[in-house]
Design a protein around this motif. Structure first.
Motif, PDB file in Angstrom:
ATOM      1  N   GLU A 271       1.653  -6.121   3.475  1.00 39.43           N
ATOM      2  CA  GLU A 271       0.900  -7.135   4.217  1.00 39.43           C
ATOM      3  C   GLU A 271       0.953  -8.407   3.404  1.00 39.43           C
TER       4      GLU A 271
ATOM      5  N   LYS B 270       1.641  -9.014   8.852  1.00 35.73           N
ATOM      6  CA  LYS B 270       1.728  -7.611   8.433  1.00 35.73           C
ATOM      7  C   LYS B 270       3.145  -7.121   8.708  1.00 35.73           C
TER       8      LYS B 270
ATOM      9  N   SER C  90       0.839  -1.199   0.000  1.00 37.36           N
ATOM     10  CA  SER C  90       0.000   0.000   0.000  1.00 37.36           C
ATOM     11  C   SER C  90       0.875   1.250   0.000  1.00 37.36           C
TER      12      SER C  90
ATOM     13  N   GLU D 290       4.642   2.198   1.314  1.00 41.75           N
ATOM     14  CA  GLU D 290       4.598   2.532   2.728  1.00 41.75           C
ATOM     15  C   GLU D 290       4.451   1.308   3.616  1.00 41.75           C
ATOM     16  N   ARG D 291       3.748   0.293   3.121  1.00 43.53           N
ATOM     17  CA  ARG D 291       3.409  -0.851   3.967  1.00 43.53           C
ATOM     18  C   ARG D 291       3.268  -2.111   3.124  1.00 43.53           C
TER      19      ARG D 291
END
Length: 159
Positions: free
Chosen positions: A138, A158, A106, A135-136
């Motif tokens: 999972e 995550k 994301s 940014e992230r």
């Protein structure tokens, strides 16, 4: 659902989706960055010694004759507030073609777009490569988040 099995999953059967974009061609290579942990430190000296270089997601495909990735890259470089997207990579079962594992990136933004060399003496495909910051991340078994069922093969992680 991801099932533990004697034969390991092959890496050739996958699909990449960029949420909010209708891609005209699939990707033929995904290069994952290392999933690093940034340690907590107390001093600036310790922090600078332990910081790892930024790692990005790389997507590659044979050029399909569309400008969709170029347009996203171009809008990002000209925008004061560029539009990030979600990129989902799904590993598919070889027989059922159903997802068994997924990575959800994301806050993705293009940082580099490049093309393979043009060489008249070769008949190679033109390869379009898109490098994305994110940014992230999972990671999920078969799209099921937030559970850890151990040996049953269902869980979510995550980063």
């Amino acid at each position: 659902m991801t099932a533990r099995r004697e034969n390991h999953y092959a890496s050739f059967n996958f699909v990449v989706r960029v949420v909010g974009m209708k891609l005209h061609s699939g990707f033929n290579e995904v290069i994952f960055p290392p999933f690093l942990i940034s340690p907590t430190t107390t001093s600036k000296t310790e922090q600078s010694l332990l910081e790892a270089p930024q790692r990005n997601l790389m997507l590659r495909r044979a050029y399909p004759g569309s400008l969709e990735l170029y347009t996203w890259w171009d809008k990002t470089r000209h925008s004061r507030k560029p539009r990030s997207r979600v990129v989902i990579v799904e590993l598919l079962d070889e027989k059922s073609h159903l997802p068994v594992l997924s990575w959800r990136f994301s806050g993705c933004l293009p940082v580099s777009l490049h093309y393979s060399p043009l060489a008249a003496q070769q008949s190679a495909l033109l390869i379009e490569s898109l490098e994305l910051s994110f940014e992230r991340i999972e990671m999920d078994y078969a799209g099921i988040k937030g559970t850890d069922q151990g040996a049953k093969g269902v869980g979510g992680i995550k980063f």
